[in-house]
Design an enzyme around this catalytic site. Structure first.
Site, PDB file in Angstrom:
ATOM      1  N   GLU A 228      -0.021  -0.742   5.862  1.00  0.00           N
ATOM      2  CA  GLU A 228       1.060  -0.200   6.692  1.00  0.00           C
ATOM      3  C   GLU A 228       0.927   1.295   6.840  1.00  0.00           C
ATOM      4  O   GLU A 228       1.194   1.848   7.900  1.00  0.00           O
ATOM      5  CB  GLU A 228       2.419  -0.545   6.069  1.00  0.00           C
ATOM      6  CG  GLU A 228       3.595  -0.401   7.040  1.00  0.00           C
ATOM      7  CD  GLU A 228       4.154   1.005   7.126  1.00  0.00           C
ATOM      8  OE1 GLU A 228       4.825   1.309   8.117  1.00  0.00           O
ATOM      9  OE2 GLU A 228       3.932   1.809   6.196  1.00  0.00           O
TER      10      GLU A 228
ATOM     11  N   ASP B 144       0.848  -1.193   0.000  1.00  0.00           N
ATOM     12  CA  ASP B 144       0.000   0.000   0.000  1.00  0.00           C
ATOM     13  C   ASP B 144       0.887   1.247   0.000  1.00  0.00           C
ATOM     14  O   ASP B 144       2.058   1.194   0.381  1.00  0.00           O
ATOM     15  CB  ASP B 144      -0.969   0.005   1.192  1.00  0.00           C
ATOM     16  CG  ASP B 144      -0.255   0.013   2.532  1.00  0.00           C
ATOM     17  OD1 ASP B 144       0.756  -0.698   2.676  1.00  0.00           O
ATOM     18  OD2 ASP B 144      -0.710   0.736   3.440  1.00  0.00           O
TER      19      ASP B 144
HETATM   20 ZN   LIG Z   1       6.846   2.261   4.076  1.00  0.00          ZN
END
Ligand SMILES: [Zn+2]
Length: 389
Positions: free
Chosen positions: A143, A73
């Site tokens: 994340e 992501d």
């Molecule tokens: Zn990163």
């Protein structure tokens, strides 16, 4: 094509702004399947959060087991018209790969995949000649945002399957100025709280009928800010407590406010745990408050503990691989913000080494193509040394 640049371009072209996957994990799934990995796609969710795709892929059944971790992501591109080349174009121009995630961290993932494939081809498709050893990828799509349905749950899922990790390389952009200048071997923990001081609201002309919390909270802020929490440890800088806002919620000029609050955050090293730190700060608050000031702290929940991978055989082989390719001897650093390494550290020693972080999260995020080639060689060097030892 399975060279790092091709994989990185394919990944960058997926607009996988958290929580969207946009095909990014599928790119990896196809490549790893073809290389003989057992690939799992696992989706995690919970009420109030978006469902997130994750990927776990492993080749080999025995120790030693090295895992390459990362996230596909990315943060939003911002004003897309401000990009020199499209944010998700994967354009290569003047020796640079442009695009959101080129540095943080699709580029790093691409290099680890290319290095592993290269290594396996050179070794007849198995990590070690005696048939032992395992290599895996632990890739999340969660994340950059809340990090709830990503690495934490993927690690729990893997542990429930009986997966055991011996070492981890997380390909976050760890280098500050140039490839090879820094391996992150730990991070400080983070703990936040709010300090409240109760007063008695009243008219400024009649202070004897009121109790002003402003000077009192000021005294506490000074006391808590200026007394050091420690003076640093062997591998960490000193812990620090920073007040980030002070507020009484008062718009009137003739009213003594009834309540004052101040938010703060502590970045702490391995001389503390969250528990010892809470006790220490509350003791200091009580000492300054005495019997007169009515103060309390409300702590926020935190899953950000301090961790460190001590220098040893694993860091040595990473340093050797980096020095061989770049000519630089990387610093073993514990500075900077948090990453998913804090979760992985509860399972196995983890180091962070990836591309150069200069343009991450910026307009025109980009990496030199030559750095992709070098990082692939470095990861290959890590694998050679890891399975030879
Ligand atoms: Zn990163």
């Amino acid at each position: 094509m399975t060279d790092a640049l091709s994989i990185a371009r394919d990944l960058v072209r997926c607009p996988s702004v958290t929580p969207a996957d946009a095909g990014a994990l599928g790119v990896l799934e196809n490549i790893l399947n073809a290389a003989g990995f057992e690939v799992h796609r696992v989706t995690f969710g919970e009420p109030g959060t978006a469902d997130i795709d994750n990927l776990y892929a492993r080749i080999g059944n025995s120790a030693p087991h090295i895992t390459f971790a990362g996230h596909t992501d990315v943060v939003p591109p911002g004003d897309e018209s401000a990009w020199t080349h499209g944010a998700f174009s994967g354009e290569v121009k003047d020796g640079f790969l442009y695009g959101r995630g080129a540095v943080d961290m699709k580029g790093g993932i691409a290099c680890s995949v290319a290095a592993v494939l290269d290594y396996l081809v050179a070794h007849g498709g198995a990590p070690r000649e005696d048939g032992k050893g395992s290599i895996s990828f632990l890739i999340t799509g969660d994340e950059e945002d809340v990090s709830v349905n990503g690495t934490v749950k993927l690690l729990q899922w893997a542990a429930a399957r009986g997966e055991k990790f011996d070492h981890c390389v997380l390909g976050e952009p760890s280098n500050v100025e140039a490839l090879g200048d820094c391996i992150k071997v730990g991070r400080r923990g983070s703990l936040s709280g709010t300090l409240y001081v109760d007063g008695v609201q009243g008219h400024v002309a009649y202070p004897h009928r009121a109790s002003n919390p402003v000077p009192d909270i000021s005294a506490l802020i000074v006391a808590l800010s200026y007394e050091p929490l420690d003076h640093g440890s062997a591998q960490f800088q000193a812990s620090n407590l920073e007040f980030t806002s002070v507020d009484v919620g008062n718009t009137a000029g003739n009213v003594i406010p009834g309540l004052a609050r101040a938010k703060f955050n502590i970045r702490f090293n391995d001389l503390h745990t969250q528990e010892t730190l809470r006790t220490l700060v509350e003791q200091r608050m009580a000492r300054t408050a005495g019997n007169r000031i009515r103060a309390r702290i409300v702590w926020e929940p935190s899953n950000s503990n301090v961790f460190v991978t001590k220098p040893g055989a694993f860091t040595d082989l990473a340093v050797a691989a980096i020095e061989e390719v770049t000519g630089r001897r990387p610093e073993l650093s514990t500075s900077g913000g948090t990453s998913d390494a804090r979760f992985i550290a509860s399972y196995c020693p983890v180091i962070e080494f990836g591309l150069v972080g200069q343009t991450m999260h910026q307009i025109d995020e980009r990496t030199p193509v030559s750095d992709l080639e070098k990082l692939t060689k470095i990861y290959r060097g890590v694998l050679d040394r890891y399975f030879a030892s």
